[in-house]
Design an enzyme around this catalytic site. Structure first.
Site, PDB file in Angstrom:
ATOM      1  N   ASP A   1       0.373   1.607  -7.242  1.00 47.57           N
ATOM      2  CA  ASP A   1       1.107   2.878  -7.284  1.00 47.57           C
ATOM      3  C   ASP A   1       2.394   2.712  -8.097  1.00 47.57           C
ATOM      4  O   ASP A   1       3.169   3.659  -8.259  1.00 47.57           O
ATOM      5  CB  ASP A   1       1.345   3.460  -5.879  1.00 47.57           C
ATOM      6  CG  ASP A   1       2.127   2.537  -4.963  1.00 47.57           C
ATOM      7  OD1 ASP A   1       2.548   1.459  -5.414  1.00 47.57           O
ATOM      8  OD2 ASP A   1       2.315   2.904  -3.784  1.00 47.57           O
ATOM      9  N   SER A   2       2.584   1.498  -8.668  1.00 46.88           N
ATOM     10  CA  SER A   2       3.606   1.318  -9.709  1.00 46.88           C
ATOM     11  C   SER A   2       3.312   2.243 -10.882  1.00 46.88           C
ATOM     12  O   SER A   2       4.149   2.419 -11.769  1.00 46.88           O
ATOM     13  CB  SER A   2       3.641  -0.145 -10.175  1.00 46.88           C
ATOM     14  OG  SER A   2       2.348  -0.576 -10.562  1.00 46.88           O
TER      15      SER A   2
ATOM     16  N   ASP B   1      -4.402   1.024  -5.085  1.00 43.99           N
ATOM     17  CA  ASP B   1      -3.416   1.238  -4.021  1.00 43.99           C
ATOM     18  C   ASP B   1      -3.702   2.527  -3.263  1.00 43.99           C
ATOM     19  O   ASP B   1      -4.054   3.552  -3.870  1.00 43.99           O
ATOM     20  CB  ASP B   1      -2.014   1.367  -4.637  1.00 43.99           C
ATOM     21  CG  ASP B   1      -1.204   0.092  -4.492  1.00 43.99           C
ATOM     22  OD1 ASP B   1      -1.557  -0.746  -3.644  1.00 43.99           O
ATOM     23  OD2 ASP B   1      -0.230  -0.055  -5.239  1.00 43.99           O
TER      24      ASP B   1
ATOM     25  N   LYS C   1      -5.705  -1.408  -1.572  1.00 45.53           N
ATOM     26  CA  LYS C   1      -4.547  -2.177  -1.097  1.00 45.53           C
ATOM     27  C   LYS C   1      -3.682  -1.244  -0.251  1.00 45.53           C
ATOM     28  O   LYS C   1      -3.417  -0.112  -0.656  1.00 45.53           O
ATOM     29  CB  LYS C   1      -3.735  -2.754  -2.266  1.00 45.53           C
ATOM     30  CG  LYS C   1      -2.468  -3.494  -1.799  1.00 45.53           C
ATOM     31  CD  LYS C   1      -1.898  -4.397  -2.871  1.00 45.53           C
ATOM     32  CE  LYS C   1      -1.131  -3.702  -3.965  1.00 45.53           C
ATOM     33  NZ  LYS C   1       0.063  -2.935  -3.496  1.00 45.53           N
TER      34      LYS C   1
ATOM     35  N   GLU D   1      -0.095  -1.011   1.983  1.00 45.85           N
ATOM     36  CA  GLU D   1       1.209  -1.603   2.322  1.00 45.85           C
ATOM     37  C   GLU D   1       1.445  -1.558   3.819  1.00 45.85           C
ATOM     38  O   GLU D   1       1.111  -0.560   4.472  1.00 45.85           O
ATOM     39  CB  GLU D   1       2.337  -0.805   1.650  1.00 45.85           C
ATOM     40  CG  GLU D   1       2.571  -1.198   0.225  1.00 45.85           C
ATOM     41  CD  GLU D   1       3.793  -0.509  -0.366  1.00 45.85           C
ATOM     42  OE1 GLU D   1       4.719  -0.129   0.372  1.00 45.85           O
ATOM     43  OE2 GLU D   1       3.796  -0.342  -1.596  1.00 45.85           O
TER      44      GLU D   1
ATOM     45  N   GLU E   1       5.314  -9.718  -1.653  1.00 44.45           N
ATOM     46  CA  GLU E   1       6.264  -9.280  -2.691  1.00 44.45           C
ATOM     47  C   GLU E   1       7.704  -9.644  -2.310  1.00 44.45           C
ATOM     48  O   GLU E   1       8.165  -9.338  -1.206  1.00 44.45           O
ATOM     49  CB  GLU E   1       6.141  -7.761  -2.909  1.00 44.45           C
ATOM     50  CG  GLU E   1       7.104  -7.257  -3.983  1.00 44.45           C
ATOM     51  CD  GLU E   1       6.775  -5.878  -4.532  1.00 44.45           C
ATOM     52  OE1 GLU E   1       5.757  -5.284  -4.140  1.00 44.45           O
ATOM     53  OE2 GLU E   1       7.562  -5.398  -5.385  1.00 44.45           O
TER      54      GLU E   1
HETATM   55  O1  KIV Z   1       2.060  -1.126  -7.274  1.00 44.10           O
HETATM   56  C1  KIV Z   1       1.935  -2.256  -7.751  1.00 44.10           C
HETATM   57  O2  KIV Z   1       1.787  -2.461  -8.962  1.00 44.10           O
HETATM   58  C2  KIV Z   1       1.960  -3.393  -6.832  1.00 44.10           C
HETATM   59  C3  KIV Z   1       2.112  -4.762  -7.417  1.00 44.10           C
HETATM   60  C4  KIV Z   1       3.488  -4.954  -7.904  1.00 44.10           C
HETATM   61  C5  KIV Z   1       1.690  -5.810  -6.478  1.00 44.10           C
HETATM   62  O3  KIV Z   1       1.882  -3.206  -5.650  1.00 44.10           O
END
Ligand code: KIV
Length: 267
Positions: free
Chosen positions: A49-50, A88, A118, A120, A183
């Site tokens: 989610d970056s 994510d 993924k 969090e 992280e």
């Molecule tokens: O959102 C993302 O790109 C991430 C990575 C930095 C692990 O969670």
């Protein structure tokens, strides 16, 4: 280069931890980047989610929508032949609870072609990780700094509370996650916790004691203006930002001077 051309699965990552082979993970958000990353032999491609900060130019990841995650994951999954594709779960589906999280994760898998999600959160999201894995969806955890909690944390800060981290990691592992991102954790803590865990850790800003490493594609390439420097923990292998600016300036100069196109470049 990877040892085999076989598709990477959640099980492959567990095998890699056992054999001591480092796991390589990188973010991607579109087809051509994912094609190049996959061809280079990266094991896991993460549609993080970056996306919100790297692609959309926002200050945080919080506004990324489920539809946006699905759209970008579909582009990446179409390109990836060997790598495991992980997407994510965007804010706030895990925070809403197990039922909303399972629905959103199922939609991601069904609509995008990802192989895993993924999520969090540690102890607090144990019920969510359990519900999603029970639904047959492989889950990668994400502990340490959790950018979806940025408002509460008051900034992107190193996470030094080892007791809390240990509880988070245990919760993620016990509830079925197949691996976990660590992280911004001090390297001694990350190494100790990696040795305790049965599932592989994939570090970002967590030192070399993790079972693998992840970097954001654009940080690795320097794909931004010089003033938007990558964080300390990211190694920039090429200054693509300057190369792109130089190439575009050359094109502009050629157009303005009448040097583009030549007759050979015309019909
Ligand atoms: O959102 C993302 O790109 C991430 C990575 C930095 C692990 O969670």
């Amino acid at each position: 280069m990877p040892q085999t051309s076989k598709r990477v699965t959640p099980n492959s990552l567990r095998t890699m931890k056992k054999s001591g082979s480092k796991i390589v993970m990188m973010t991607a958000y579109d087809f051509p980047s994912a094609e190049l990353i996959d061809a280079a032999g990266v094991d896991v491609i993460l549609i993080g989610d970056s996306l919100g900060t790297v692609i959309q130019g926002k200050k945080t990841t919080l506004s990324v929508t489920l539809d946006e995650m699905i759209y970008h994951t579909r582009l990446v999954a179409r390109a990836a032949r060997r790598a495991l594709v992980v997407a994510d779960l965007p804010f706030p589906y895990a925070q809403l609870g197990p039922a909303d999280a399972v629905r959103a994760c199922a939609e991601i898998l069904k609509e995008s072609g990802a192989g895993a999600v993924k999520i969090e959160g540690g102890e607090k999201r144990a019920d969510v990780v359990r519900a999603v894995t029970d639904a047959g969806i492989p889950v990668m955890g994400h502990c340490g700094l959790m950018p979806q909690e940025i408002r509460k944390l008051g900034g992107y800060k190193v996470q030094r509370d080892e007791a809390a981290l240990e509880r988070d990691l245990a919760a993620v592992q016990e509830n079925g996650a197949f691996s976990v991102v660590l992280e911004c954790v001090p390297h001694e803590i990350a190494a100790r916790q990696t040795a305790r865990l049965g599932i592989p850790t994939i570090g970002i800003g967590a030192g070399k004691g993790c079972d693998g490493q992840v970097l954001v594609f654009h940080d690795l390439l320097g794909y931004h203006l010089p003033e938007n420097a990558a964080p300390k923990h990211a190694r920039t292998y090429i200054d693509l930002g300057s190369i792109i600016t130089g190439a575009v300036q050359s094109f502009a100069q050629d157009v303005r001077n009448g040097n583009f196109p030549t007759d050979a470049e015309s019909f």
